[in-house]
Design a protein around this motif. Structure first.
Motif, PDB file in Angstrom:
ATOM      1  N   GLN A  23       0.710  -1.290   0.026  1.00 38.78           N
ATOM      2  CA  GLN A  23       0.136  -0.065  -0.037  1.00 38.78           C
ATOM      3  C   GLN A  23       0.869   1.184  -0.103  1.00 38.78           C
ATOM      4  OE1 GLN A  23      -2.184  -1.433   3.407  1.00 38.78           O
ATOM      5  NE2 GLN A  23      -4.274  -1.375   2.167  1.00 38.78           N
ATOM      6  N   ARG A  24       1.785   1.271   0.813  1.00 32.78           N
ATOM      7  CA  ARG A  24       2.866   2.592   1.011  1.00 32.78           C
ATOM      8  C   ARG A  24       3.509   2.649  -0.505  1.00 32.78           C
ATOM      9  NH1 ARG A  24       6.551   0.581   4.627  1.00 32.78           N
ATOM     10  NH2 ARG A  24       5.134  -1.271   5.330  1.00 32.78           N
ATOM     11  N   SER A  25       4.043   1.373  -1.113  1.00 30.47           N
ATOM     12  CA  SER A  25       4.658   1.839  -2.268  1.00 30.47           C
ATOM     13  C   SER A  25       4.030   2.140  -3.483  1.00 30.47           C
ATOM     14  CB  SER A  25       5.365   0.281  -2.490  1.00 30.47           C
ATOM     15  OG  SER A  25       6.355  -0.297  -1.417  1.00 30.47           O
ATOM     16  N   GLN A  26       2.678   1.456  -3.289  1.00 30.74           N
ATOM     17  CA  GLN A  26       1.420   1.940  -4.436  1.00 30.74           C
ATOM     18  C   GLN A  26       1.365   3.308  -4.566  1.00 30.74           C
ATOM     19  OE1 GLN A  26      -2.038   2.755  -3.742  1.00 30.74           O
ATOM     20  NE2 GLN A  26      -1.988   3.524  -5.641  1.00 30.74           N
ATOM     21  N   ALA A  27       1.312   4.112  -3.289  1.00 29.26           N
ATOM     22  CA  ALA A  27       1.120   5.175  -3.200  1.00 29.26           C
ATOM     23  C   ALA A  27       2.367   6.093  -3.833  1.00 29.26           C
ATOM     24  CB  ALA A  27       1.029   5.731  -1.469  1.00 29.26           C
ATOM     25  N   LEU A  28       3.564   5.793  -3.599  1.00 27.08           N
ATOM     26  CA  LEU A  28       4.482   6.237  -4.307  1.00 27.08           C
ATOM     27  C   LEU A  28       4.200   6.233  -5.747  1.00 27.08           C
ATOM     28  CD1 LEU A  28       7.627   5.623  -2.146  1.00 27.08           C
ATOM     29  CD2 LEU A  28       6.076   7.202  -1.938  1.00 27.08           C
ATOM     30  N   VAL A  29       4.236   5.226  -6.480  1.00 24.15           N
ATOM     31  CA  VAL A  29       3.767   4.974  -7.862  1.00 24.15           C
ATOM     32  C   VAL A  29       2.735   5.985  -8.324  1.00 24.15           C
ATOM     33  CG1 VAL A  29       3.302   3.531  -9.790  1.00 24.15           C
ATOM     34  CG2 VAL A  29       5.017   2.625  -7.756  1.00 24.15           C
ATOM     35  N   ALA A  30       1.930   6.079  -7.410  1.00 23.75           N
ATOM     36  CA  ALA A  30       0.821   6.879  -7.888  1.00 23.75           C
ATOM     37  C   ALA A  30       1.244   8.543  -7.906  1.00 23.75           C
ATOM     38  CB  ALA A  30      -0.547   7.041  -6.783  1.00 23.75           C
ATOM     39  N   ILE A  31       1.745   9.011  -6.811  1.00 19.08           N
ATOM     40  CA  ILE A  31       2.391   9.970  -6.872  1.00 19.08           C
ATOM     41  C   ILE A  31       3.607  10.478  -7.931  1.00 19.08           C
ATOM     42  CG2 ILE A  31       4.229  11.581  -5.468  1.00 19.08           C
ATOM     43  CD1 ILE A  31       2.898  10.458  -3.100  1.00 19.08           C
ATOM     44  N   HIS A  32       4.089   9.374  -8.098  1.00 18.87           N
ATOM     45  CA  HIS A  32       5.170   9.376  -9.373  1.00 18.87           C
ATOM     46  C   HIS A  32       4.405   9.954 -10.754  1.00 18.87           C
ATOM     47  CE1 HIS A  32       6.734   7.369 -13.064  1.00 18.87           C
ATOM     48  NE2 HIS A  32       7.661   8.044 -12.830  1.00 18.87           N
ATOM     49  N   ASP A  33       3.315   9.186 -10.838  1.00 20.71           N
ATOM     50  CA  ASP A  33       2.401   9.126 -11.989  1.00 20.71           C
ATOM     51  C   ASP A  33       1.718  10.650 -12.193  1.00 20.71           C
ATOM     52  OD1 ASP A  33       3.169   6.712 -12.789  1.00 20.71           O
ATOM     53  OD2 ASP A  33       1.445   5.802 -12.120  1.00 20.71           O
ATOM     54  N   GLY A  34       1.336  10.914 -10.759  1.00 19.14           N
ATOM     55  CA  GLY A  34       0.575  12.302 -10.804  1.00 19.14           C
ATOM     56  C   GLY A  34       1.596  13.296 -11.217  1.00 19.14           C
ATOM     57  N   LEU A  35       2.756  13.499 -10.568  1.00 23.35           N
ATOM     58  CA  LEU A  35       3.699  14.458 -11.063  1.00 23.35           C
ATOM     59  C   LEU A  35       4.340  14.360 -12.339  1.00 23.35           C
ATOM     60  CD1 LEU A  35       6.259  14.296  -7.656  1.00 23.35           C
ATOM     61  CD2 LEU A  35       4.326  16.012  -8.332  1.00 23.35           C
ATOM     62  N   LYS A  36       4.496  13.243 -13.044  1.00 24.00           N
ATOM     63  CA  LYS A  36       4.588  13.253 -14.270  1.00 24.00           C
ATOM     64  C   LYS A  36       3.707  13.561 -15.359  1.00 24.00           C
ATOM     65  CE  LYS A  36       6.197   9.532 -17.453  1.00 24.00           C
ATOM     66  NZ  LYS A  36       6.753   8.117 -17.793  1.00 24.00           N
ATOM     67  N   THR A  37       2.259  13.534 -14.857  1.00 22.42           N
ATOM     68  CA  THR A  37       1.438  13.791 -15.520  1.00 22.42           C
ATOM     69  C   THR A  37       1.252  15.261 -15.592  1.00 22.42           C
ATOM     70  OG1 THR A  37      -0.100  12.048 -15.045  1.00 22.42           O
ATOM     71  CG2 THR A  37      -1.389  13.850 -15.896  1.00 22.42           C
ATOM     72  N   HIS A  38       1.512  16.016 -14.661  1.00 22.98           N
ATOM     73  CA  HIS A  38       1.280  17.495 -14.534  1.00 22.98           C
ATOM     74  C   HIS A  38       2.590  18.116 -14.643  1.00 22.98           C
ATOM     75  CE1 HIS A  38      -2.316  16.076 -12.320  1.00 22.98           C
ATOM     76  NE2 HIS A  38      -2.726  17.137 -12.960  1.00 22.98           N
ATOM     77  N   LEU A  87      12.789   0.048  -2.805  1.00 23.06           N
ATOM     78  CA  LEU A  87      13.480  -0.637  -1.829  1.00 23.06           C
ATOM     79  C   LEU A  87      12.889  -1.719  -0.659  1.00 23.06           C
ATOM     80  CD1 LEU A  87      15.254   2.977  -0.504  1.00 23.06           C
ATOM     81  CD2 LEU A  87      16.275   1.072  -1.847  1.00 23.06           C
ATOM     82  N   PRO A  88      13.622  -2.464   0.014  1.00 22.62           N
ATOM     83  CA  PRO A  88      13.079  -3.318   0.835  1.00 22.62           C
ATOM     84  C   PRO A  88      12.538  -2.716   1.792  1.00 22.62           C
ATOM     85  CG  PRO A  88      15.409  -3.934   0.660  1.00 22.62           C
ATOM     86  CD  PRO A  88      15.198  -2.531  -0.010  1.00 22.62           C
ATOM     87  N   ASP A  89      10.996  -3.129   2.377  1.00 23.15           N
ATOM     88  CA  ASP A  89      10.234  -2.603   3.594  1.00 23.15           C
ATOM     89  C   ASP A  89      10.991  -2.471   4.437  1.00 23.15           C
ATOM     90  OD1 ASP A  89       8.213  -1.723   4.875  1.00 23.15           O
ATOM     91  OD2 ASP A  89       7.045  -3.705   5.130  1.00 23.15           O
ATOM     92  N   PRO A  90      11.054  -1.142   5.193  1.00 23.06           N
ATOM     93  CA  PRO A  90      11.882  -0.946   6.478  1.00 23.06           C
ATOM     94  C   PRO A  90      11.124  -1.227   7.708  1.00 23.06           C
ATOM     95  CG  PRO A  90      11.300   1.082   5.430  1.00 23.06           C
ATOM     96  CD  PRO A  90      10.851   0.068   4.493  1.00 23.06           C
ATOM     97  N   VAL A  91       9.522  -1.333   7.480  1.00 23.11           N
ATOM     98  CA  VAL A  91       9.023  -1.643   8.559  1.00 23.11           C
ATOM     99  C   VAL A  91       8.459  -2.923   9.039  1.00 23.11           C
ATOM    100  CG1 VAL A  91       6.573  -1.249   9.418  1.00 23.11           C
ATOM    101  CG2 VAL A  91       7.628   0.445   7.669  1.00 23.11           C
ATOM    102  N   GLY A  92       8.466  -3.301  10.381  1.00 16.39           N
ATOM    103  CA  GLY A  92       8.205  -4.874  10.958  1.00 16.39           C
ATOM    104  C   GLY A  92       9.342  -5.734  10.535  1.00 16.39           C
ATOM    105  N   ILE A 135       6.770   8.292   3.393  1.00 17.13           N
ATOM    106  CA  ILE A 135       5.616   7.363   3.093  1.00 17.13           C
ATOM    107  C   ILE A 135       6.260   5.975   3.072  1.00 17.13           C
ATOM    108  CG2 ILE A 135       3.889   6.304   1.370  1.00 17.13           C
ATOM    109  CD1 ILE A 135       3.227   9.430   0.624  1.00 17.13           C
ATOM    110  N   LYS A 136       7.174   5.688   2.421  1.00 20.82           N
ATOM    111  CA  LYS A 136       7.879   4.200   2.552  1.00 20.82           C
ATOM    112  C   LYS A 136       8.266   3.764   3.733  1.00 20.82           C
ATOM    113  CE  LYS A 136       9.882   0.673   0.438  1.00 20.82           C
ATOM    114  NZ  LYS A 136       9.259  -0.242  -0.404  1.00 20.82           N
TER     115      LYS A 136
END
Lengths: 441, 441
Positions: A23-38, A87-92, A135-136
């Motif tokens: 979920q956290r990594s997907q959010a980063l991809v979405a942000i990447h896409d949003g910034l790219k689009t705009h 990157l590997p998940d730093p949480v948990g 976020i990561k």
């Protein structure tokens, strides 16, 4: 207002903390896409900041730092977000597993810190960088940019917030933007809701923040790095390393400011070493006993050192130079005068090197290499949030790991303390370490 | 005076840092032997402190804490020093090894923090405890005891200092004693020389120190711990755990202060749970909606809760009790009201438990066991220097590991940054992780 922002970020953290790596990594991809689009809209906003900067007569170096359209800066910024996502998940991560008694197991598990307050000056790409890292690692972040980059910052943060809100599980308040100067000083008093302050900017900025908050501050005010040339140094290696450490980027916190030379290094070698620096246009601030070795050097690049030159951060093509009696004297001088950032010894003698590496009390202790390697990218951390000269918590270049804390989980089946020795009972503890690679929670 | 003490301790640290584990452990054995040899003199000094305490009408609890001659306290104190001496060396452990490029290797290696300032109240055995932990971990310590234990403290520290000076490689200034009250406030301003303050005592002491220093403070002011009884709780387990968590030692920071009960727990179970507490003489501060379940309980042990009861540290046989709608509501309440010390969930439902363990933002997150296990001895850390509610650096019970920092060692052969990408050159980094178990420096 500041309390509201801090509380919102803290509430968002409670939610963010429970999300999975996916979920956290997907959010980063979405942000990447949003910034790219705009991209066009962001660069248009950036152009306004640049025009304002020129109008306000800001230095060309500052204008250059502001410019997001230069070269591949924008694309590199976007790629950085994807790199962090992968990157590997730093949480948990389980870092300790111990059987306390039958059915009672203790685990130490990495967990995010909470709410980060990041205060930075001109570079607008920092928003992407920090957003990705925060976020990561499951941390909320409150971002305060410099007024020079206001338009760019606003355009980017609007996209980040709307992307989080509409396309991800990450609460929008996990990344909050702050502009006015008053808000910052009020935020610095929100120690109930903010866990760590990370200033990225000038010494003055860092010092001012450290003096005005009870929240822990991660970073460094000074980078007063030293090189020590031992009696057994290879002179050619010394020359290479000193010139690189001083001149590769003299405004960097990992550039050297003081050179210590063992008094038993032959005189012509000392001259050769100092000449390599003057050849590179470095001005030497030397003690009197070094004057005999500088007679053949350009005299406009040799001046007498004052006491205050030692422990001074030039951030320019200047260096203080001094003779010392021994590796121990070098260690003593450095531990007294350095900012505990990074120090290097140049020697072919392993025993001297080990003594130096063990005796120096700095985040980086180097042997036969340039202090300029003190950097998160060069250490292989991907990106970094800064370099810490703190000794508490993260030290040196700080990547994802430095944004983590941990929690102790205890899993029992009705276990109570009063049955055990020391709390009124007679049972003893097992305290048997378990293999953390075989833990199945 | 304070600056002199802090500087001396810091200089001693530079020396102590270079000693081997054998040299540090031998010093502990020597201190053990010295204290054992002078047992009579120490107990005589302790007797004076006790007589003064009685004369000054100090509480009997305080007098009891002062008494070093009671039971096996003295021998247990001595044994504790030997136990620490035998622990594995915490210094110099490699926690990361990475090949940066051919011939250029990066290592992250544990290193002591520097100078610790330990401020404690009455227990004189703390001096032995802290001295052992400090020397073993390669840290200098400045100790400030309460005035009640002055004579004992002085007798013990004289022996420690003379033993260090005559029989060990550890510099005598590695362990320094401070008495007067002014010295402490001056020491708190020595952030140049002191790396960490560890207060051991009342909330008031800890708060006062936190408010008066820029040096990082390790510890906790409050222990506001919570228990949450889930809808799927085993009632008998709940009763055992709640009574232990509240009454085993109600003045402890790991005792619970608030009980949250899921509103869907059957009414007779709620009554049974509350009765287990009143049977143990615990006074319930309940919200109005709980009144229906308390009609059969002794009414002198049931009072109406005020808002301020939630998040309040009683340190007595009192507890605030509240109904919550769900595990998520419990998590939200706890993250808002707790002091981030230790919280426990009582449930047979693994899903609720995992949600709680992941959502709670405290140092200890427990499932089906008493919060009283939050303790260094119970965790198997040997001894502890305290319990930390900080999220930066060490968290929860703090043993030797919490007294360590780390350093990055970089070992090269003339490597300079300007040859690499990002600093002007074209070489790329290898960044290959090495097996830390096979590193041979």
């Amino acid at each position: 207002m500041a309390e509201r922002i801090a509380r919102d970020a803290n509430e968002a953290f409670s939610e963010l903390k429970t999300l999975s790596n996916e979920q956290r990594s997907q959010a980063l991809v979405a942000i990447h896409d949003g910034l790219k689009t705009h991209k066009e809209a962001i660069l248009a906003a950036n152009k306004i900041d640049m025009e304002n900067a020129v109008e306000n007569n800001l230095s060309s170096a500052l204008v250059k730092r502001l410019d997001l359209s230069a070269g591949d800066k924008f694309d590199a910024m976007l790629q950085g977000i994807l790199d962090v996502a992968e990157l590997p998940d730093p949480v948990g991560k389980i870092t300790l597993a111990r059987k306390i008694d039958e059915g009672l197991n203790l685990y130490r598990i990495t967990a995010p810190l909470g709410v980060l307050l990041i205060i930075f000056e001109s570079r607008p790409e920092v928003i992407a960088n920090i957003t990705a890292l925060a976020i990561k690692s499951g941390n909320s972040a409150i971002l305060k940019g410099g007024k020079e980059s206001y338009q760019t910052f606003k355009a980017m943060s609007d996209i980040v917030n709307s992307t989080l809100q509409t396309e991800t599980q990450v609460p929008a308040a996990a990344i909050l933007l702050v502009q006015s100067r008053e808000d910052v000083s009020n935020l610095l008093s929100q120690d109930k809701y903010i866990d760590l302050v990370i200033p990225r900017g000038s010494n003055a900025l860092v010092r001012n923040i450290k003096d005005n908050t009870k929240i822990p501050v991660l970073g460094h005010a000074d980078g007063i790095c030293h090189a020590y040339v031992d009696v057994s140094a290879d002179v050619l290696k010394a020359n290479r390393i000193l010139v690189d450490s001083k001149t590769n980027y003299c405004a960097g916190c990992n550039a050297i400011e003081t050179l210590l030379i063992n008094k038993d290094v032959p005189g012509d070698s000392i001259t050769e070493i100092l000449k390599s620096l003057t050849d590179a246009k470095v001005k030497l601030h030397v003690t009197l006993d070094l004057r005999q070795y500088t007679t053949t050097l350009p005299q406009d690049l040799v001046v007498d050192a004052q006491d205050a030159d030692f422990g001074h951060e030039y951030l320019s093509f200047d260096i203080a130079v001094k003779l010392v009696d021994s590796v121990d004297a070098a260690i003593k001088h450095i531990n007294e005068h350095s900012s505990k950032h990074t120090e290097t010894i140049i020697t072919e003698d392993k025993e001297s090197a080990e003594r130096f590496l063990k005796g120096i009390d700095s985040a980086g202790v180097y042997w036969n290499c340039s202090t300029r390697f003190a950097d998160g990218f060069r250490y292989g951390f991907g990106t970094e949030v800064g370099i810490s000269t703190n000794k508490i918590h993260a030290r040196g270049p700080v990547g994802l790991e430095g944004l983590m804390s941990y929690q102790y989980q205890l899993r029992g089946n009705g276990h109570i303390a009063s049955e055990y020795l020391g709390a009124g009972g007679s049972k003893t503890f097992v305290h048997e370490d378990l293999d953390i690679n075989k833990v199945d929670l």
